[in-house]
Write an enzyme that holds these catalytic residues in place. Structure first.
Site, PDB file in Angstrom:
ATOM      1  N   HIS A 108       0.836  -1.202   0.000  1.00  0.00           N
ATOM      2  CA  HIS A 108       0.000   0.000   0.000  1.00  0.00           C
ATOM      3  C   HIS A 108       0.874   1.256   0.000  1.00  0.00           C
ATOM      4  O   HIS A 108       0.594   2.221  -0.719  1.00  0.00           O
ATOM      5  CB  HIS A 108      -0.909   0.016   1.231  1.00  0.00           C
ATOM      6  CG  HIS A 108      -1.960  -1.056   1.208  1.00  0.00           C
ATOM      7  ND1 HIS A 108      -3.315  -0.783   1.286  1.00  0.00           N
ATOM      8  CD2 HIS A 108      -1.865  -2.406   1.121  1.00  0.00           C
ATOM      9  CE1 HIS A 108      -3.995  -1.919   1.245  1.00  0.00           C
ATOM     10  NE2 HIS A 108      -3.135  -2.912   1.154  1.00  0.00           N
TER      11      HIS A 108
ATOM     12  N   ASP B 182      -6.354   5.339   3.011  1.00  0.00           N
ATOM     13  CA  ASP B 182      -6.588   3.957   2.611  1.00  0.00           C
ATOM     14  C   ASP B 182      -7.952   3.475   3.105  1.00  0.00           C
ATOM     15  O   ASP B 182      -8.636   4.156   3.873  1.00  0.00           O
ATOM     16  CB  ASP B 182      -5.467   3.071   3.165  1.00  0.00           C
ATOM     17  CG  ASP B 182      -4.965   2.065   2.144  1.00  0.00           C
ATOM     18  OD1 ASP B 182      -5.792   1.585   1.347  1.00  0.00           O
ATOM     19  OD2 ASP B 182      -3.759   1.753   2.160  1.00  0.00           O
TER      20      ASP B 182
ATOM     21  N   TRP C  93      -1.300  -6.750  -6.842  1.00  0.00           N
ATOM     22  CA  TRP C  93      -1.623  -5.857  -7.965  1.00  0.00           C
ATOM     23  C   TRP C  93      -0.402  -5.073  -8.444  1.00  0.00           C
ATOM     24  O   TRP C  93      -0.186  -4.897  -9.647  1.00  0.00           O
ATOM     25  CB  TRP C  93      -2.751  -4.916  -7.571  1.00  0.00           C
ATOM     26  CG  TRP C  93      -3.324  -4.141  -8.716  1.00  0.00           C
ATOM     27  CD1 TRP C  93      -3.320  -2.788  -8.892  1.00  0.00           C
ATOM     28  CD2 TRP C  93      -4.010  -4.662  -9.871  1.00  0.00           C
ATOM     29  NE1 TRP C  93      -3.947  -2.436 -10.060  1.00  0.00           N
ATOM     30  CE2 TRP C  93      -4.385  -3.570 -10.684  1.00  0.00           C
ATOM     31  CE3 TRP C  93      -4.341  -5.959 -10.293  1.00  0.00           C
ATOM     32  CZ2 TRP C  93      -5.071  -3.726 -11.883  1.00  0.00           C
ATOM     33  CZ3 TRP C  93      -5.030  -6.118 -11.494  1.00  0.00           C
ATOM     34  CH2 TRP C  93      -5.387  -5.009 -12.271  1.00  0.00           C
TER      35      TRP C  93
ATOM     36  N   SER D 109       2.735  -5.975  -8.315  1.00  0.00           N
ATOM     37  CA  SER D 109       3.620  -6.875  -9.056  1.00  0.00           C
ATOM     38  C   SER D 109       3.103  -7.123 -10.472  1.00  0.00           C
ATOM     39  O   SER D 109       3.882  -7.212 -11.429  1.00  0.00           O
ATOM     40  CB  SER D 109       3.763  -8.209  -8.308  1.00  0.00           C
ATOM     41  OG  SER D 109       4.558  -8.051  -7.152  1.00  0.00           O
TER      42      SER D 109
ATOM     43  N   GLN E 267      -5.602 -11.748  -4.400  1.00  0.00           N
ATOM     44  CA  GLN E 267      -4.704 -12.327  -5.411  1.00  0.00           C
ATOM     45  C   GLN E 267      -5.374 -13.323  -6.363  1.00  0.00           C
ATOM     46  O   GLN E 267      -5.082 -13.301  -7.578  1.00  0.00           O
ATOM     47  CB  GLN E 267      -3.491 -12.944  -4.715  1.00  0.00           C
ATOM     48  CG  GLN E 267      -2.632 -11.902  -4.009  1.00  0.00           C
ATOM     49  CD  GLN E 267      -1.734 -12.474  -2.925  1.00  0.00           C
ATOM     50  OE1 GLN E 267      -1.533 -13.689  -2.854  1.00  0.00           O
ATOM     51  NE2 GLN E 267      -1.194 -11.605  -2.066  1.00  0.00           N
TER      52      GLN E 267
END
Length: 412
Positions: free
Chosen positions: A20, A119, A346, A348, A368
């Site tokens: 994050h 966040d 996300w 990666s 994931q």
């Protein structure tokens, strides 16, 4: 005249996870080039890890602000981050973060920002902002496909998700439901998300781009009643300060697209069975590899003990196993890399797509599995199928690696 205007002051508060913090920092850098002054707020242990990533170009416009969490018996300051955090302390960290609300209020009061970007796990941040007359916007560092699936689950439990490419197996569905319903301090993750969206100004920010996620963005907007604003993939530019010379030299000796990079992010720690199946899968594939393995902070295991007996001897000519950390961006940009065995975080995925490296998807937790379905749907990789019990099998790992690297099925 535009350059003479007072910079817009933005306060950012990401969740305490590297996955994050990194996209928040990349967004901060981009805003700083457009007459924004960004106050980047996190715990000292997190700020110390990102400080080297703020080059002189950004140092005058991106200012680090320390948020001090209360000292809890099981949570000393070096655990005020998810990086290396023993999994059983995750809820304790969330409780401590919630308890930092009064300190955050003092920060808002002293800095006097024009906007808060925060966040999705901390609705209290938006409440603090509101109490100071400050508008706030929630920024999700995930894709619209995954997020729209989750909000569809929350809001329309009996109706099928309208996009057939994104589906979950039963064992994945159960895990995701448990995660959404999981509560910290009597507030479930579901309610935290809903409250953050509700309190966000008339739009939300997403780490994605319309060419990839357009139909999901539109559906998400209709679900939430908010404008969805994509801020781009926010891929970090590999830095010269990263120490990866030995790894790059090793890659320089390999043929083009002959090697795979294997990494499961900063927050997932493979269990013994998973390590074993992945190790044998890599061995059976006969492909060159760099494998980064991580263990929780304080857990000391020698790599030779963590992997099958004799593994290092059998793969020594084509495999490099690294304990802890490797410069992922630099590795993915190297011409020898022909595939990325990834947990499908996300960030990666965005990094792999930018580098043009096909993905061998082995999702582990959270969002994931949904991201992995996106990878296959848009044609940037293949997913390793698990058995009916949700377990990895070495033969399937080897098969998909060979399909992607040798056959180039995942090359798009």
């Amino acid at each position: 005249m535009a350059n003479m205007q007072r910079p817009i002051k933005v306060l950012m508060l990401p969740w305490l996870a590297h996955g994050h913090i990194s996209p928040y920092l990349e967004l901060a850098k981009r805003l700083s080039t457009r007459n924004f002054h960004v106050y980047f707020c996190s715990t000292p242990v997190n700020l110390s890890s990102i400080k080297p990533k703020i080059s002189e170009k950004y140092s005058s416009c991106v200012e680090l602000v320390e948020l001090h969490l209360p000292s809890l018996p099981d949570l000393p300051p070096h655990y005020h981050t998810t990086k290396g955090l023993p999994p059983h302390l995750m809820n304790t960290l969330k409780v401590a973060f919630d308890m930092a609300s009064p300190g955050f209020s003092d920060i808002v009061k002293s800095l006097g920002p024009d906007l808060l970007i925060h966040d999705f796990l901390q609705p209290w941040a938006a409440e603090v902002a509101k109490s100071h007359g400050l508008p706030s916007v929630v920024f999700f560092s995930v894709g619209a496909g995954t997020l729209s699936f989750m909000f569809h689950m929350i809001k329309n439990t009996s109706i099928e998700f309208p996009f057939k490419a994104i589906r979950l197996h039963d064992y994945e569905q159960a895990k995701l439901t448990d995660m959404i319903d999981d509560s910290t301090g009597s507030v479930s993750n579901k309610d935290r998300c809903l409250q953050c969206v509700e309190r966000s100004s008339n739009f939300i920010l997403l780490k994605t781009f319309r060419e990839l996620d357009g139909k999901y963005m539109d559906y998400l907007s209709s679900l939430l009643g908010k404008i969805v604003v994509p801020v781009g993939p926010l891929v970090e530019v590999p830095s010269n300060i990263e120490d990866g010379d030995g790894i790059i030299e090793w890659l320089d000796e390999r043929e083009e697209s002959s090697t795979i990079f294997v990494s499961f992010g900063t927050e997932y720690f493979l269990n013994e069975k998973e390590r074993e199946e992945i190790a044998y899968g890599l061995e059976l594939s006969n492909v060159n590899f760099i494998w980064v393995i991580r263990f929780p902070v304080g857990e000391s295991i020698e790599l030779e003990e963590a992997l099958p007996e004799g593994f290092f001897g059998r793969v020594r000519d084509r495999g490099l196993v690294i304990d802890g950390w490797a410069p992922q961006g630099m590795i993915l940009e190297h011409p020898s890399i022909g595939g990325f065995v990834s947990h499908c975080g996300w960030s990666s995925i965005m990094e792999s797509m930018k580098s043009g490296v096909p993905i061998i998807a082995i999702p582990m937790q959270f969002d994931q599995p949904l991201n992995a379905r996106m990878v296959k749907d848009v044609g940037v990789g293949l997913e390793v199928k698990r058995n009916k019990n949700g377990e990895l099998e070495r033969s399937e790992i080897a098969k998909v690696i060979k399909d992607v690297v040798v056959e180039k099925d995942g090359d798009g």
